[in-house]
Design a protein around this motif. Sequence first.
Motif, short mmCIF file in Angstrom:
data_model
loop_
_atom_site.label_atom_id
_atom_site.label_comp_id
_atom_site.label_asym_id
_atom_site.label_seq_id
_atom_site.Cartn_x
_atom_site.Cartn_y
_atom_site.Cartn_z
N VAL A 1 49.82 30.18 35.87
CA VAL A 1 49.94 29.06 34.93
C VAL A 1 48.75 28.10 35.04
O VAL A 1 48.40 27.44 34.07
N TYR A 2 48.14 28.03 36.22
CA TYR A 2 47.00 27.13 36.39
C TYR A 2 45.74 27.66 35.70
O TYR A 2 44.75 26.94 35.57
N LYS A 3 45.78 28.91 35.29
CA LYS A 3 44.69 29.50 34.50
C LYS A 3 45.12 29.75 33.06
O LYS A 3 44.43 30.45 32.32
N GLY A 4 46.27 29.19 32.68
CA GLY A 4 46.74 29.37 31.32
C GLY A 4 47.25 30.75 31.03
O GLY A 4 47.22 31.20 29.88
N ASP A 5 47.77 31.44 32.03
CA ASP A 5 48.24 32.82 31.87
C ASP A 5 49.74 32.88 32.16
O ASP A 5 50.19 32.48 33.24
N ALA A 6 50.50 33.38 31.20
CA ALA A 6 51.95 33.50 31.36
C ALA A 6 52.40 34.94 31.11
O ALA A 6 53.45 35.18 30.51
N SER A 7 51.62 35.90 31.57
CA SER A 7 51.89 37.31 31.31
C SER A 7 52.94 37.87 32.26
O SER A 7 53.15 37.35 33.36
N ILE A 8 53.60 38.95 31.83
CA ILE A 8 54.56 39.66 32.65
C ILE A 8 54.27 41.15 32.57
O ILE A 8 53.50 41.61 31.71
N SER A 9 54.89 41.93 33.47
CA SER A 9 54.73 43.38 33.48
C SER A 9 56.09 44.04 33.48
O SER A 9 57.06 43.49 34.02
N ILE A 10 56.15 45.23 32.90
CA ILE A 10 57.37 46.02 32.85
C ILE A 10 57.14 47.31 33.63
O ILE A 10 56.23 48.08 33.31
N ARG A 11 57.96 47.55 34.65
CA ARG A 11 57.86 48.77 35.44
C ARG A 11 58.74 49.86 34.85
O ARG A 11 59.81 49.60 34.31
N ASN A 12 58.27 51.10 34.98
CA ASN A 12 59.03 52.28 34.54
C ASN A 12 59.59 52.10 33.12
O ASN A 12 60.81 52.20 32.90
N PRO A 13 58.73 51.84 32.15
CA PRO A 13 59.23 51.66 30.77
C PRO A 13 59.81 52.96 30.21
O PRO A 13 59.40 54.06 30.60
N THR A 14 60.76 52.82 29.32
CA THR A 14 61.39 53.95 28.65
C THR A 14 61.34 53.75 27.14
O THR A 14 60.92 52.69 26.66
N LEU A 15 61.76 54.75 26.42
CA LEU A 15 61.79 54.65 24.96
C LEU A 15 62.76 53.58 24.48
O LEU A 15 62.60 53.04 23.38
N LYS A 16 63.73 53.23 25.31
CA LYS A 16 64.71 52.22 24.94
C LYS A 16 64.15 50.80 25.02
O LYS A 16 64.80 49.86 24.59
N ASP A 17 62.93 50.65 25.59
CA ASP A 17 62.32 49.32 25.72
C ASP A 17 61.58 48.89 24.47
O ASP A 17 61.06 47.76 24.41
N ASN A 18 61.49 49.75 23.47
CA ASN A 18 60.82 49.37 22.23
C ASN A 18 61.52 48.18 21.60
O ASN A 18 62.74 48.08 21.61
N GLY A 19 60.72 47.27 21.06
CA GLY A 19 61.30 46.10 20.42
C GLY A 19 60.30 44.96 20.35
O GLY A 19 59.08 45.16 20.49
N THR A 20 60.82 43.76 20.14
CA THR A 20 59.99 42.56 19.97
C THR A 20 60.18 41.63 21.15
O THR A 20 61.31 41.28 21.50
N PHE A 21 59.06 41.21 21.73
CA PHE A 21 59.08 40.27 22.85
C PHE A 21 58.43 38.97 22.40
O PHE A 21 57.44 38.98 21.66
N SER A 22 58.94 37.86 22.88
CA SER A 22 58.36 36.55 22.55
C SER A 22 58.14 35.75 23.81
O SER A 22 58.90 35.84 24.77
N CYS A 23 57.06 34.98 23.80
CA CYS A 23 56.66 34.16 24.95
C CYS A 23 56.68 32.69 24.54
O CYS A 23 56.04 32.30 23.57
N ALA A 24 57.42 31.88 25.29
CA ALA A 24 57.53 30.45 25.01
C ALA A 24 57.12 29.67 26.26
O ALA A 24 57.60 29.95 27.36
N VAL A 25 56.23 28.69 26.07
CA VAL A 25 55.74 27.86 27.17
C VAL A 25 55.96 26.40 26.82
O VAL A 25 55.67 25.97 25.70
N LYS A 26 56.45 25.65 27.77
CA LYS A 26 56.62 24.20 27.61
C LYS A 26 55.99 23.50 28.80
O LYS A 26 56.28 23.84 29.95
N ASN A 27 55.10 22.56 28.51
CA ASN A 27 54.42 21.79 29.55
C ASN A 27 54.54 20.30 29.19
O ASN A 27 53.63 19.72 28.61
N PRO A 28 55.69 19.71 29.52
CA PRO A 28 55.92 18.32 29.11
C PRO A 28 54.76 17.41 29.49
O PRO A 28 54.21 17.53 30.59
N PRO A 29 54.36 16.54 28.54
CA PRO A 29 55.01 16.24 27.25
C PRO A 29 54.67 17.21 26.12
O PRO A 29 55.11 17.00 25.00
N ASP A 30 53.87 18.26 26.39
CA ASP A 30 53.58 19.25 25.35
C ASP A 30 54.74 20.24 25.27
O ASP A 30 54.85 21.14 26.12
#
Length: 258
Positions: free
Chosen positions: A129-158
């Motif tokens: 977060v101190y470098k502006g990075d909010a990434s994640i990783s998924i281990r052992n993905p399968t065909l059932k993991d297909n879909g839409t992912f969303s990333c939300a960040v809140k840094n009060p007061p922003d």
Amino acid sequence: MCPTCYGHSLSRVGAFGSLLSARARPLCVTGPQGTTELWLWGHPALSWVCTVLSLEIKADAHVQGYVGEKIKLKCTFKSTSDVTDKLTVDWTYRPPRSSRTESIFHYQSFQYPTTAGTFRDRISWAGDVYKGDASISIRNPTLKDNGTFSCAVKNPPDVHHNIPMTELMVTERVFGTMLSSVALLSFLIFIPSAVVVVLLLLRMGRKAAEMKKRSKSGYKKSSIEVSDDTDQEEKDECMPRLCVRCAECLDSDYEDTY
């Protein structure tokens, strides 16, 4: 006029009584960079002061992954405020052709991956977060993991920002794409080397078989080999003859003195 109000003009308060009754209020304006929050306060000089609080988030629109291979979902953000322990990151997932969403990861000073559902024990933190990075990783993905992912960040007061969506497509690898650079290098270098070694071994085995066959059939030397052996024998007999001749000469000289 506030330069980031996108055409909204701010009028002045015409009377001091109206200024006293005015209270600070937010005004949300949608622009090219997402949603911007404008806070307006009355000023003693009967003017308005505009303070902009904005937070911009970016993520890949489409991500291609393969079954069993770790996938990284990138998410970066820019905030006008310093990062504190109040900053939060939330990732959600929505299956294809469904309106149901589920929380799969939460961050606030510590990592809180989901402990239930499809992604249980498979989500890991890959950001800073101190470098502006909010990434994640998924281990052992399968065909059932297909879909839409969303990333939300809140840094009060922003706290007001856009919410980017990432479409994940997980597929099976075909044989043609399974050849990595290491495998290709092995194919181009080690296999030809192995072929050369095998050919050398076959040649050595063939020579050994020929020598064995000659020894069993009474092999006769060629004229060149015979001449070489004769020359060697003559050289071996030369020294003894020379010694005998020198001895005879010495004896004859000794007899002549008497």
